[in-house]
Each structure stands twice: as C-alpha cells, then as structure tokens.
Design an enzyme around this catalytic site. Sequence first.
Site, PDB file in Angstrom:
ATOM      1  N   CYS A 134     -13.075  14.202  -1.566  1.00 54.15           N
ATOM      2  CA  CYS A 134     -14.371  15.081  -0.001  1.00 54.15           C
ATOM      3  C   CYS A 134     -14.421  15.238   1.131  1.00 54.15           C
ATOM      4  CB  CYS A 134     -15.690  14.389  -0.942  1.00 54.15           C
ATOM      5  SG  CYS A 134     -16.652  15.524  -0.733  1.00 54.15           S
ATOM      6  N   CYS A 193     -17.335  12.909   1.553  1.00 53.19           N
ATOM      7  CA  CYS A 193     -17.631  11.535   1.739  1.00 53.19           C
ATOM      8  C   CYS A 193     -16.908  11.249   0.903  1.00 53.19           C
ATOM      9  CB  CYS A 193     -18.673  11.253   0.432  1.00 53.19           C
ATOM     10  SG  CYS A 193     -18.175  11.823  -0.839  1.00 53.19           S
ATOM     11  N   CYS A 242     -19.204  18.172  -4.941  1.00 55.24           N
ATOM     12  CA  CYS A 242     -18.795  16.841  -5.003  1.00 55.24           C
ATOM     13  C   CYS A 242     -19.916  16.005  -6.763  1.00 55.24           C
ATOM     14  CB  CYS A 242     -18.782  15.882  -3.697  1.00 55.24           C
ATOM     15  SG  CYS A 242     -18.553  14.738  -4.113  1.00 55.24           S
ATOM     16  N   CYS A 263     -21.421  13.626  -3.329  1.00 54.60           N
ATOM     17  CA  CYS A 263     -22.524  13.621  -1.854  1.00 54.60           C
ATOM     18  C   CYS A 263     -23.675  15.330  -2.523  1.00 54.60           C
ATOM     19  CB  CYS A 263     -22.009  13.260  -0.520  1.00 54.60           C
ATOM     20  SG  CYS A 263     -20.338  14.952  -0.974  1.00 54.60           S
ATOM     21  N   CYS A 304     -11.947  27.178  -7.633  1.00 56.00           N
ATOM     22  CA  CYS A 304     -11.324  27.517  -6.707  1.00 56.00           C
ATOM     23  C   CYS A 304     -12.119  26.870  -5.229  1.00 56.00           C
ATOM     24  CB  CYS A 304     -11.544  28.869  -6.531  1.00 56.00           C
ATOM     25  SG  CYS A 304     -10.644  30.173  -5.126  1.00 56.00           S
TER      26      CYS A 304
HETATM   27 FE    FE Z   1     -18.738  14.249  -1.228  1.00 62.13          FE
END
Ligand code: FE
Length: 159
Positions: A76, A79, A124, A127, A147
């Site tokens: 991510c 984060c 995610c 976060c 995607c």
């Molecule tokens: Fe994240």
Amino acid sequence: MKHLIILLSTVLSLFTACAQNTEKEESSQQYKVEKSEEEWKDQLTDIEYDVLRNEGTEPAFSGKYVEWKKSGTFTCKACGNALFESDTKFKSGTGWPSFYDYIEGNVLEKPDNSYGWNRTEVECAKCGSHLGHVFEDGPKPTGLRYCINSVSLGFKAKK
Ligand code: FE
C-alpha cells in the site's frame, strides 16, 4: 400516572444513551493506521491522494506497474501494508495492474454503487485507502480480477 411518566422518561433516556454509545463505537471502529486529511495530503502526491483517499482512478496505461514483471510484493502506497504478490499478477490488457488474488487479511472489499454501477471496491485493510475494484472475469484459480491503480501501490523486490 406520575410514576409512569418517570418510568417512561427513564426508559427514554436509556435509549438515547444507547444510541449515542453505538454511534461512538461505529466512529471508533477504524483502521490500524489513521491520519488526518492534512497528514495524508502532506505524505502523498496529488494523484496519490486523489486515488487513495478520494477514490479516484488513474488514467488507463498511465501507471508504473501496468507492464511490471519483477518478482516481489506490492504494498500500500499510503501505509506500506503488503497487498499483492507478483506471482498473482497477470496481463489483463485493461491498462491497470491486475491480480487474481490478494494477500489474505490485508485487503477489504466493499460494495460501491457510485456512477450507477454495482461494483466492488477494494481497499487496504490497514489504512482504508482506496486501491481499485474487483471483477469476476479474472483467470484461474480464483476467476477474479483485482483491477488496481499503480499510484496506490509500492513495490518490494524479492531478495
Ligand atoms: Fe494502507
């Protein structure tokens, strides 16, 4: 009669208290990583902020990871949470990096009915940042196509 009124108002105030508690619990049911809008804006570029925090979409074929073939883990961008392994990446031809699976427990799926479509948003789990969408036209073994926007991702090469 007086007792009834007292009883009723007690019950009523209890209900109100419960309702307030629920609201508080809901708003504190959050992610492990949380930042203010200002902190996200400071940390991220404009397009990263627009996609990750505002559910934007990068233009097709514009992203760094569309043709990416290195071995490693996609993380991510907001984060650092490990999201997708490179061996689940496949060539979808859509212009966005595509994966048929995610790293268990690290991605959340949510219904997204914006623009009059019934899609499933992918975010995610650590976060809450927006990553992209998942569709049911992917390859085996899952038949799914995650995607994902390149700007939502970082990359850690395999050592
Ligand atoms: Fe994240």
